[in-house]
Design a protein around this motif. Structure first.
Motif, mmCIF file in Angstrom:
data_model
loop_
_atom_site.group_PDB
_atom_site.id
_atom_site.type_symbol
_atom_site.label_atom_id
_atom_site.label_comp_id
_atom_site.label_asym_id
_atom_site.label_seq_id
_atom_site.Cartn_x
_atom_site.Cartn_y
_atom_site.Cartn_z
ATOM 1 N N ALA A 94 -14.223 -13.676 32.342
ATOM 2 C CA ALA A 94 -15.074 -14.834 32.602
ATOM 3 C C ALA A 94 -14.656 -15.526 33.896
ATOM 4 C CB ALA A 94 -15.012 -15.820 31.431
ATOM 5 N N ALA A 98 -16.903 -15.887 37.265
ATOM 6 C CA ALA A 98 -17.115 -17.178 37.917
ATOM 7 C C ALA A 98 -16.821 -17.083 39.411
ATOM 8 C CB ALA A 98 -16.234 -18.245 37.270
ATOM 9 N N VAL A 187 -22.240 -23.038 37.486
ATOM 10 C CA VAL A 187 -22.027 -23.481 36.099
ATOM 11 C C VAL A 187 -23.226 -23.104 35.244
ATOM 12 C CG1 VAL A 187 -21.861 -25.517 34.609
ATOM 13 C CG2 VAL A 187 -20.411 -25.335 36.640
ATOM 14 N N LEU A 190 -23.238 -19.439 34.594
ATOM 15 C CA LEU A 190 -22.200 -19.086 33.617
ATOM 16 C C LEU A 190 -22.656 -19.431 32.203
ATOM 17 C CD1 LEU A 190 -19.004 -20.205 35.558
ATOM 18 C CD2 LEU A 190 -19.505 -17.872 34.793
ATOM 19 N N CYS A 191 -23.383 -20.521 32.079
ATOM 20 C CA CYS A 191 -23.931 -20.875 30.762
ATOM 21 C C CYS A 191 -24.926 -19.811 30.298
ATOM 22 C CB CYS A 191 -24.604 -22.243 30.815
ATOM 23 S SG CYS A 191 -23.460 -23.626 31.034
ATOM 24 N N LEU A 195 -21.181 -19.138 28.255
ATOM 25 C CA LEU A 195 -20.123 -20.143 28.263
ATOM 26 C C LEU A 195 -20.703 -21.530 28.022
ATOM 27 C CD1 LEU A 195 -17.821 -19.140 31.274
ATOM 28 C CD2 LEU A 195 -17.325 -18.888 28.849
ATOM 29 N N ALA A 200 -17.414 -23.666 31.661
ATOM 30 C CA ALA A 200 -17.933 -23.195 32.940
ATOM 31 C C ALA A 200 -17.497 -24.114 34.080
ATOM 32 C CB ALA A 200 -19.457 -23.111 32.890
ATOM 33 N N THR A 204 -15.173 -22.991 37.392
ATOM 34 C CA THR A 204 -15.639 -23.130 38.772
ATOM 35 C C THR A 204 -14.796 -24.115 39.570
ATOM 36 O OG1 THR A 204 -17.266 -24.796 38.098
ATOM 37 C CG2 THR A 204 -18.015 -22.507 38.197
#
Length: 225
Positions: A94, A98, A187, A190-191, A195, A200, A204
């Motif tokens: 993860a 990112a 972010v 990533l969601c 996440l 997230a 970052t």
């Protein structure tokens, strides 16, 4: 038998020459387009820089736009390898994902060779899917296996992500979105990979590793932080 062997060697030499010419044209196009922009660059100037005949370029690329896309393909391939190298000792997929998202978003909004092609969103997204996809999709699958991510269909998630990245790049290019919003865009992406917003944001906010220098295509690609 000897004739067949000689023919095979001849074909090998031809293939090597063709590969060298193609690589030289892509390098030259990257340099010229970085210096002058795609619109101002000419095929003649690119051929001169590559040290090939003016007509030779059309044996490899039908148009300047095709050549620009080939440059972009090489940049994206190189970028994914540089991110992979810089994050080689990271244990968390993860976190690596990112870093990849932040780096790609930054490059899409700062590298002129990307920005000049963003208007062709479908082409850019497709190149991104094909060239960065193997690395990104593998990260998504690793993250799902470890329980850190839940992307669902990893290939579909990455395909949607490429279009979102192009959209963010266009928004920055048109002045509708400040480049400082790219971490927030990362972010949100990533969601999409599963996440929570809090996790997230934490990922970052971490310092990014320094990427190794770009290989062979000029000096304007993003170098990370």
């Amino acid at each position: 038998m000897a004739d067949n062997k000689g023919e095979s060697l001849k074909e090998g030499r031809v293939a090597r020459r063709q590969r060298r010419n193609r690589e030289a044209l892509i390098r030259a196009a990257s340099d010229v387009m970085s210096e002058k922009g795609i619109d101002a660059a000419t095929m003649l100037e690119i051929a001169d820089r590559a040290d090939v005949g003016a007509g030779t370029v059309y044996n490899y690329f039908r148009s300047k736009d095709d050549l620009a896309v080939a440059v972009l393909e090489e940049i994206m391939q190189d970028l994914s390898l540089r991110v992979e190298t810089a994050t080689g000792d990271f244990a968390d997929p993860a976190h690596v994902y990112a870093v990849a998202l932040l780096t790609v978003l930054e490059t899409a909004t700062t590298d002129d060779r990307w920005r000049q092609l963003l208007g062709r969103s479908g082409i850019v997204a497709d190149v991104m899917f094909r060239r960065i996809g193997p690395f990104a999709i593998d990260l998504l699958k690793q993250g799902a296996h470890s329980g850190r991510l839940s992307p669902g269909d990893a290939a579909m998630t990455w395909r949607l992500t490429t279009h979102a990245i192009v959209g963010a790049g266009l928004s920055v290019s048109h002045g509708d979105l400040p480049a400082t919003e790219m971490p927030d865009a990362a972010v949100r992406l990533l969601c999409m990979a599963g996440l929570s917003a809090g996790v997230a944001q934490e990922l970052t906010a971490r310092p990014r590793p320094t990427l190794p220098p770009e290989e062979g295509l000029g000096s304007m690609a993003a170098q990370g932080h």
